[in-house]
Design a protein around this motif. Sequence first.
Motif, PDB file in Angstrom:
ATOM      1  N   VAL A 292       0.834  -1.202   0.000  1.00 30.15           N
ATOM      2  CA  VAL A 292       0.000   0.000   0.000  1.00 30.15           C
ATOM      3  C   VAL A 292       0.869   1.252   0.000  1.00 30.15           C
ATOM      4  N   ILE A 293       1.910   1.246   0.794  1.00 30.12           N
ATOM      5  CA  ILE A 293       2.799   2.406   0.870  1.00 30.12           C
ATOM      6  C   ILE A 293       3.440   2.677  -0.490  1.00 30.12           C
ATOM      7  N   LEU A 294       3.914   1.614  -1.123  1.00 32.96           N
ATOM      8  CA  LEU A 294       4.524   1.771  -2.438  1.00 32.96           C
ATOM      9  C   LEU A 294       3.501   2.277  -3.449  1.00 32.96           C
ATOM     10  N   GLU A 295       2.285   1.740  -3.356  1.00 33.22           N
ATOM     11  CA  GLU A 295       1.199   2.158  -4.247  1.00 33.22           C
ATOM     12  C   GLU A 295       0.916   3.657  -4.081  1.00 33.22           C
ATOM     13  N   VAL A 296       0.861   4.106  -2.842  1.00 31.58           N
ATOM     14  CA  VAL A 296       0.613   5.528  -2.573  1.00 31.58           C
ATOM     15  C   VAL A 296       1.692   6.375  -3.227  1.00 31.58           C
TER      16      VAL A 296
ATOM     17  N   LEU B 179      -2.567   8.931   3.510  1.00 28.19           N
ATOM     18  CA  LEU B 179      -3.098   8.278   2.314  1.00 28.19           C
ATOM     19  C   LEU B 179      -3.179   6.766   2.501  1.00 28.19           C
ATOM     20  N   ALA B 180      -2.169   6.195   3.152  1.00 27.26           N
ATOM     21  CA  ALA B 180      -2.160   4.744   3.355  1.00 27.26           C
ATOM     22  C   ALA B 180      -3.298   4.333   4.282  1.00 27.26           C
TER      23      ALA B 180
ATOM     24  N   LEU C 175       9.348   2.952   4.518  1.00 26.47           N
ATOM     25  CA  LEU C 175      10.016   3.945   3.679  1.00 26.47           C
ATOM     26  C   LEU C 175      11.516   3.683   3.703  1.00 26.47           C
ATOM     27  N   LYS C 176      12.018   3.374   4.887  1.00 23.51           N
ATOM     28  CA  LYS C 176      13.444   3.084   5.007  1.00 23.51           C
ATOM     29  C   LYS C 176      13.803   1.820   4.219  1.00 23.51           C
TER      30      LYS C 176
END
Lengths: 125, 125
Positions: A7-11, A27-28, A44-45
């Motif tokens: 989901v984070i990557l998608e955002v 957003l996530a 993110l890291k």
Amino acid sequence: MTKQRAVILEVIRSDMCHHTADEIFTLAKEKLPGISRATVYNNLKALESEKLIRRITGDALSDRYDNSYIPHGHMICEECGAIKDFNLSDFDSMISEAIGSDFSSYELKVRYTCEACRGVMRKDA
Amino acid sequence: MTKQRAVILEVIRSDMCHHTADEIFTLAKEKLPGISRATVYNNLKALESEKLIRRITGDALSDRYDNSYIPHGHMICEECGAIKDFNLSDFDSMISEAIGSDFSSYELKVRYTCEACRGVMRKDA
DNA sequence: AATAATTTTAGAATGAGTCTAAAAACCATT
DNA sequence: AATGGTTTTTAGACTCATTCTAAAATTATT
């Protein structure tokens, strides 16, 4: 690749903006309401060390994230804060030559006034 | 130009290092024991807007300060964290051309492994 | 010297990012 | 599908650079 990380990557990939961790968190959460702030930071890291995204530091209070790992310049409007990407051809070899060695990455930020803001200022004057 | 500001500027100019606000605070206190942390921050900000020093952001947890306002590149060793200055000739006009407009400043950071650290690694291998 | 404006000071407040320990999810093997 | 072991997530406490605030000190102005 957990669903949180997906989901984070998608955002990050969903638009061309350079979001802050907090924006990404918000957003996530729309897609995964239970997600935790720490998970966003952890991922993110992780995503940066997997070279899937790139952190942009020092533009404001908080870091931002670029959906591409490939080094390129960022031009930042001093009026409205908008960030755009740009490229310099042969830049890599120029840097290598200047520092006299290979390098692992670079970060280039140019502060200027974008066209829209220049227009506004002209009207005001 | 208060005596506090003079001391802070003196500290920054006294060597080629890129100090953090906290280091500057500590060094300034040796000469002016009563000086306050807030004064250091206030003056660093004032000195930058007077174009006497330049803030370098995003290298680590804390910002650092450069004793020259003239834009130039910084090469940062990923092993030992040392920061060195470097210049690219005709860089200003290259950037102007690439972004299609004048700009007010830029920041260029290159991450690499310095010679000393490369030597150490070689010995270790 | 008196008044106004600026700067300094100390400490509280902010806020991005990190750490921690427990719960949850995942994985390979039976 | 149960087992045990590893990784990830979670919530919230924590850190630490930087900013803010309000009072005191300094400097400039009349």
